[in-house]
Scaffold this active site. Structure first.
Site, PDB file in Angstrom:
ATOM      1  N   LYS A  14     -34.711  17.602  13.922  1.00 15.52           N
ATOM      2  CA  LYS A  14     -36.345  16.727  12.609  1.00 15.52           C
ATOM      3  C   LYS A  14     -36.403  15.565  14.334  1.00 15.52           C
ATOM      4  O   LYS A  14     -37.742  14.262  13.713  1.00 15.52           O
ATOM      5  CB  LYS A  14     -35.809  16.754  11.609  1.00 15.52           C
ATOM      6  N   ARG A  89     -35.094  14.282   0.363  1.00 15.84           N
ATOM      7  CA  ARG A  89     -33.383  15.308   0.160  1.00 15.84           C
ATOM      8  C   ARG A  89     -33.614  15.723  -1.061  1.00 15.84           C
ATOM      9  O   ARG A  89     -32.458  16.971  -1.225  1.00 15.84           O
ATOM     10  CB  ARG A  89     -31.985  14.741   0.946  1.00 15.84           C
ATOM     11  N   ARG A 128     -23.715  19.692  19.237  1.00 16.03           N
ATOM     12  CA  ARG A 128     -23.878  17.604  19.082  1.00 16.03           C
ATOM     13  C   ARG A 128     -23.234  16.991  18.619  1.00 16.03           C
ATOM     14  O   ARG A 128     -23.198  16.240  19.515  1.00 16.03           O
ATOM     15  CB  ARG A 128     -25.006  17.870  18.499  1.00 16.03           C
ATOM     16  N   ARG A 134     -20.917  11.648  16.209  1.00  9.76           N
ATOM     17  CA  ARG A 134     -21.019  11.411  14.461  1.00  9.76           C
ATOM     18  C   ARG A 134     -19.808  11.859  14.152  1.00  9.76           C
ATOM     19  O   ARG A 134     -19.748  13.375  14.356  1.00  9.76           O
ATOM     20  CB  ARG A 134     -21.997  12.021  14.000  1.00  9.76           C
ATOM     21  N   ARG A 145     -23.072  19.710   4.822  1.00 11.26           N
ATOM     22  CA  ARG A 145     -24.060  19.178   4.934  1.00 11.26           C
ATOM     23  C   ARG A 145     -25.392  20.508   4.537  1.00 11.26           C
ATOM     24  O   ARG A 145     -26.052  20.210   3.644  1.00 11.26           O
ATOM     25  CB  ARG A 145     -24.653  19.180   6.496  1.00 11.26           C
TER      26      ARG A 145
HETATM   27  P1  ADP Z   1     -28.912  15.595   9.100  1.00 11.62           P
HETATM   28  O1  ADP Z   1     -30.372  15.936   8.808  1.00 11.62           O
HETATM   29  O2  ADP Z   1     -28.266  16.028  10.236  1.00 11.62           O
HETATM   30  O3  ADP Z   1     -27.178  16.276   8.179  1.00 11.62           O
HETATM   31  P2  ADP Z   1     -28.926  13.383   9.195  1.00 11.62           P
HETATM   32  O4  ADP Z   1     -28.931  11.912  10.024  1.00 11.62           O
HETATM   33  O5  ADP Z   1     -30.289  13.242   8.162  1.00 11.62           O
HETATM   34  O6  ADP Z   1     -29.099  13.803   9.557  1.00 11.62           O
HETATM   35  O7  ADP Z   1     -28.197  12.723   7.931  1.00 11.62           O
HETATM   36  C1  ADP Z   1     -26.676  12.366   7.817  1.00 11.62           C
HETATM   37  C2  ADP Z   1     -26.103  11.771   6.391  1.00 11.62           C
HETATM   38  O8  ADP Z   1     -26.910  11.276   5.799  1.00 11.62           O
HETATM   39  C3  ADP Z   1     -26.610  13.108   5.282  1.00 11.62           C
HETATM   40  O9  ADP Z   1     -25.324  13.633   5.999  1.00 11.62           O
HETATM   41  C4  ADP Z   1     -26.160  12.812   4.490  1.00 11.62           C
HETATM   42  O10 ADP Z   1     -25.158  11.925   3.714  1.00 11.62           O
HETATM   43  C5  ADP Z   1     -26.857  11.016   4.804  1.00 11.62           C
HETATM   44  N1  ADP Z   1     -28.046  10.809   4.420  1.00 11.62           N
HETATM   45  C6  ADP Z   1     -29.501  10.984   4.908  1.00 11.62           C
HETATM   46  N2  ADP Z   1     -30.646  11.251   4.786  1.00 11.62           N
HETATM   47  C7  ADP Z   1     -30.550  10.954   2.980  1.00 11.62           C
HETATM   48  C8  ADP Z   1     -31.342  10.595   1.688  1.00 11.62           C
HETATM   49  N3  ADP Z   1     -32.607  10.814   1.922  1.00 11.62           N
HETATM   50  N4  ADP Z   1     -30.461  10.954   0.591  1.00 11.62           N
HETATM   51  C9  ADP Z   1     -29.287  11.054   0.538  1.00 11.62           C
HETATM   52  N5  ADP Z   1     -28.423  11.286   1.370  1.00 11.62           N
HETATM   53  C10 ADP Z   1     -29.005  11.007   2.912  1.00 11.62           C
END
Ligand code: ADP
Length: 194
Positions: A14, A89, A128, A134, A145
């Site tokens: 994404k 999400r 990654r 991270r 996740r």
């Molecule tokens: P990825 O899609 O690789 O898991 P992100 O950078 O989108 O990585 O998200 C990293 C973390 O940030 C998630 O595991 C969650 O804890 C938090 N997070 C990100 N976006 C949301 C969201 N829309 N709602 C709740 N938690 C979120």
């Protein structure tokens, strides 16, 4: 205005595809993951609270991310449109986003879902993790996740599908090939600026 949700599991590409879409269509990129990581690195109260969830691979509470999205949208009043990456999400977040956009007299036009087989997702995320720095890119947290994704995020696809807004795109080809497939859908709504 044209608003797009880029949907897909962790590691589906994404972030990478958002960069391409932003450049080609001049949309404003809103990534809740990036916004949260920024809060964490600035040691804000929101960041400190969010980090507890992120480090465990769990979703941050809806109210926190919805508030963040709402202020970000307000900061860019003259946007050509937004690309939402990593948001919504949960079903609750999707409903809240609809309300926020309705208030701005706009809506989500299209949801593009990146489809990548799970073994490939895990391989990508572990790869990654070796360079990203991270703290949530470890095998244990990655597994959590992906579990959260199936449990809470997958239903968001059904939410948009019911409105006829969801399009699936294969995400395990090259970056360029995947982008071409995404662009084919976006071009029905918006002309490229480059
Ligand atoms: P990825 O899609 O690789 O898991 P992100 O950078 O989108 O990585 O998200 C990293 C973390 O940030 C998630 O595991 C969650 O804890 C938090 N997070 C990100 N976006 C949301 C969201 N829309 N709602 C709740 N938690 C979120």
């Amino acid at each position: 205005m044209f608003n797009l949700v880029l949907f897909g599991p962790p590691g589906s590409g994404k972030g990478t595809q958002s960069e391409n879409i932003v450049k080609t269509y001049n949309l404003q990129h809103i990534s809740t993951g990036d916004l949260l990581r920024e809060e964490v690195s600035r040691h804000t109260p929101l960041g400190t609270e969010a980090k507890k969830y992120m480090d465990q691979g769990m979703l941050v509470p809806d109210e926190v991310v919805i508030g963040m999205i709402s202020s970000r949208i307000d900061e860019i009043p003259d946007a050509r449109g937004f690309i939402f990456d990593g948001f919504p999400r949960t079903r609750h977040q999707a409903e809240a986003l609809d309300k926020l956009l309705e208030f701005k007299q706009t809506k989500i036009h299209l949801v593009l879902a990146l489809d990548v087989p799970e073994p490939q997702l895990i391989k990508r995320l572990i790869g990654r993790g070796e360079t990203s720095g991270r703290s949530d890119d470890t095998e244990e947290v990655i597994t959590k996740r992906i579990k959260e994704y199936h449990l809470k995020t997958q239903p968001v696809a059904d939410y948009y599908s019911a409105y006829g807004k969801l399009e699936q795109v294969t995400g395990d080809h090259t970056v360029a090939e995947t982008f071409a497939s995404l662009a084919k859908h976006i071009n029905k709504y918006l002309l490229p600026v480059t």
